[in-house]
Design a protein around this motif. Sequence first.
Motif, short mmCIF file in Angstrom:
data_model
loop_
_atom_site.label_atom_id
_atom_site.label_comp_id
_atom_site.label_asym_id
_atom_site.label_seq_id
_atom_site.Cartn_x
_atom_site.Cartn_y
_atom_site.Cartn_z
N LEU A 128 22.14 20.98 68.78
CA LEU A 128 21.22 20.61 67.71
C LEU A 128 19.95 21.42 67.79
O LEU A 128 19.34 21.54 68.87
CB LEU A 128 20.88 19.12 67.79
CG LEU A 128 19.90 18.58 66.74
CD1 LEU A 128 20.58 18.53 65.37
CD2 LEU A 128 19.39 17.20 67.14
N TYR A 129 19.54 21.98 66.65
CA TYR A 129 18.23 22.61 66.52
C TYR A 129 17.34 21.70 65.67
O TYR A 129 17.78 21.22 64.61
CB TYR A 129 18.33 23.97 65.84
CG TYR A 129 18.80 25.10 66.71
CD1 TYR A 129 18.92 24.96 68.09
CD2 TYR A 129 19.12 26.33 66.15
CE1 TYR A 129 19.34 26.01 68.88
CE2 TYR A 129 19.54 27.40 66.93
CZ TYR A 129 19.65 27.23 68.30
OH TYR A 129 20.07 28.27 69.08
N ILE A 130 16.13 21.47 66.12
CA ILE A 130 15.19 20.67 65.33
C ILE A 130 13.80 21.29 65.40
O ILE A 130 13.47 22.06 66.32
CB ILE A 130 15.09 19.21 65.83
CG1 ILE A 130 14.49 19.17 67.26
CG2 ILE A 130 16.43 18.53 65.78
CD1 ILE A 130 14.03 17.79 67.67
N SER A 131 12.99 20.95 64.43
CA SER A 131 11.55 21.20 64.48
C SER A 131 10.88 20.20 63.56
O SER A 131 11.52 19.59 62.71
CB SER A 131 11.21 22.64 64.06
OG SER A 131 11.59 22.87 62.72
N HIS A 132 9.59 20.01 63.74
CA HIS A 132 8.87 19.02 62.95
C HIS A 132 7.47 19.51 62.64
O HIS A 132 6.90 20.37 63.33
CB HIS A 132 8.80 17.68 63.70
CG HIS A 132 8.48 17.82 65.15
ND1 HIS A 132 7.21 18.08 65.63
CD2 HIS A 132 9.28 17.79 66.24
CE1 HIS A 132 7.24 18.19 66.94
NE2 HIS A 132 8.49 18.01 67.34
N GLY A 133 6.91 18.95 61.58
CA GLY A 133 5.54 19.27 61.21
C GLY A 133 4.84 18.04 60.69
O GLY A 133 5.48 17.11 60.18
N VAL A 134 3.52 18.00 60.83
CA VAL A 134 2.72 16.89 60.31
C VAL A 134 1.57 17.46 59.49
O VAL A 134 1.03 18.52 59.79
CB VAL A 134 2.16 15.99 61.44
CG1 VAL A 134 3.29 15.31 62.19
CG2 VAL A 134 1.31 16.79 62.42
N LEU A 179 8.87 24.79 59.72
CA LEU A 179 9.69 25.99 59.53
C LEU A 179 9.28 27.08 60.52
O LEU A 179 10.15 27.79 61.06
CB LEU A 179 9.55 26.49 58.10
CG LEU A 179 10.53 27.59 57.66
CD1 LEU A 179 11.97 27.10 57.76
CD2 LEU A 179 10.21 28.05 56.24
N ALA A 180 7.98 27.22 60.77
CA ALA A 180 7.51 28.23 61.72
C ALA A 180 8.01 27.96 63.14
O ALA A 180 8.23 28.89 63.92
CB ALA A 180 5.99 28.30 61.70
N ASP A 181 8.20 26.68 63.47
CA ASP A 181 8.65 26.31 64.82
C ASP A 181 10.16 26.18 64.93
O ASP A 181 10.68 25.92 66.02
CB ASP A 181 8.02 24.97 65.24
CG ASP A 181 6.53 25.10 65.54
OD1 ASP A 181 6.09 26.22 65.83
OD2 ASP A 181 5.82 24.07 65.46
N PRO A 225 17.27 26.19 58.82
CA PRO A 225 17.72 24.80 58.98
C PRO A 225 18.78 24.44 57.94
O PRO A 225 18.96 25.15 56.94
CB PRO A 225 16.44 23.99 58.76
CG PRO A 225 15.59 24.87 57.90
CD PRO A 225 15.90 26.28 58.30
N GLU A 226 19.48 23.33 58.21
CA GLU A 226 20.53 22.87 57.30
C GLU A 226 20.06 21.73 56.39
O GLU A 226 20.68 21.47 55.36
CB GLU A 226 21.75 22.40 58.10
CG GLU A 226 22.42 23.51 58.89
CD GLU A 226 22.97 24.61 58.01
OE1 GLU A 226 23.40 24.31 56.88
OE2 GLU A 226 22.94 25.78 58.44
N LEU A 264 16.56 20.02 60.54
CA LEU A 264 17.75 19.85 61.37
C LEU A 264 18.71 20.99 61.12
O LEU A 264 18.87 21.46 59.98
CB LEU A 264 18.46 18.54 61.06
CG LEU A 264 17.67 17.25 61.27
CD1 LEU A 264 18.40 16.08 60.64
CD2 LEU A 264 17.46 16.99 62.75
N GLY A 265 19.40 21.43 62.19
CA GLY A 265 20.41 22.47 62.04
C GLY A 265 21.10 22.72 63.37
O GLY A 265 20.90 22.02 64.35
N THR A 266 21.93 23.76 63.41
CA THR A 266 22.61 24.17 64.64
C THR A 266 22.54 25.69 64.75
O THR A 266 22.10 26.38 63.82
CB THR A 266 24.09 23.73 64.65
OG1 THR A 266 24.73 24.24 63.49
CG2 THR A 266 24.21 22.23 64.68
N ALA A 267 23.03 26.19 65.88
CA ALA A 267 22.99 27.64 66.12
C ALA A 267 23.82 28.37 65.07
O ALA A 267 24.87 27.90 64.67
CB ALA A 267 23.52 27.95 67.50
#
Length: 388
Positions: free
Chosen positions: A198-204, A311-313, A319-320, A385-388
């Motif tokens: 699993l690939y993830i990143s988040h923003g606030v 998106l930058a992180d 992402p999916e 959320l996404g994957t390699a």
Amino acid sequence: MLKIVVGHSDDPDSQGAITEVLEQCIQELAGMLPKAGLLFAAIDFDHASILQQINQTFPNLQLVGCTTDGEMSSIMGFQQDSLILTLFCSDTVEIFAGVGHHTEKDAITAAYQAVQQATDKNHAPTKLCITVPASYTSRGSTTSGEQILKGLESALGGNVPIVGGTAGDQFRFKQTYQFFGTEVFTDALPILLFSGDLYISHGVGCGWQPMGYKSTVTKAQDTVLYEVNGQSALEFYQKYLGDRQPTAEHPLYVYEGDSDRCYLRVPNTYDLEAGSINFLGNIPQGATVQLAEISRDQVIEASASSFKMALADYPGSEPEAVLIFSCCCRRWLLGTRAKEEYDLVKNSLPKMMPIAGFYTYGEFAPLQAQGCNYYHQETFVTLLLGTA
């Protein structure tokens, strides 16, 4: 591989709405079977019958969800009084659900219950926790977001990102509902735990503009702020607002240590005699704080900033899917402009992809990649959320 599909209906009839949602999802799944799901539902639906229908269509689905204060998706954009189902399919990502009970009485124990139930099904290291817990109970009191967060962090161990939002009831502040499988609760802590490829990143993003100078909390206990710089909390507010009372338009920025990273706390009630203000979240004694004022243009722009931060992180190429958790106070204060939050995110996408989210009574997310988890208010949280 990770495939995420979304179904969204604004049919006011519960049976009609879930039928439409399931038809949309089945078409997008194209024969694949989902492992897990997130259900975001307006307060007036027949939630039990909706959950039963989902279970009949997808038996053994790891499903959690909650009631909302507004919904948004790539199918219908921003809506109110609607129903969204997000389904997750993967052969490389494991997703398991858990639920804890009686969060108002003991949020720590509830968090341990939820994590134990989910991890009993899978022993791989957890990479992400999504939670949609209770916020208002049948007695109308608030459930502590900080206590929920503390419990989840303790139960999960390590540095697991915790992202999500608390349930809503369309500003009635009477009772919210949480979902787990085919069950409906009023004081529960549902979670989804993700592991594997699993690939993830988040923003606030917030968008409120700081006012005046940074100050120090000299007396506070839990959610009650008594003194700032040695003067009463009300005097601190009046210095900037005059006779205007503390409201959600003027929250308090609370800074993370000596950094510029911060989160918001919303004033709820105040005590004229004591000069204190009760907030919808804890105010740490000794914290650096600063009053904030609303700029609606900047509040809306913060949704795009949140997405661009995520998106930058993002560690993969693209992402999916996008999950969104935005505060109900933002929707309320933005009024008819609330839909612009979603529109800015949609227009920032590098390609078309599934989006689902809801307006919450409080948000969970770290302030930065690999950072500490925080309980937020009046904040727009983006999860990729996404994957390699």
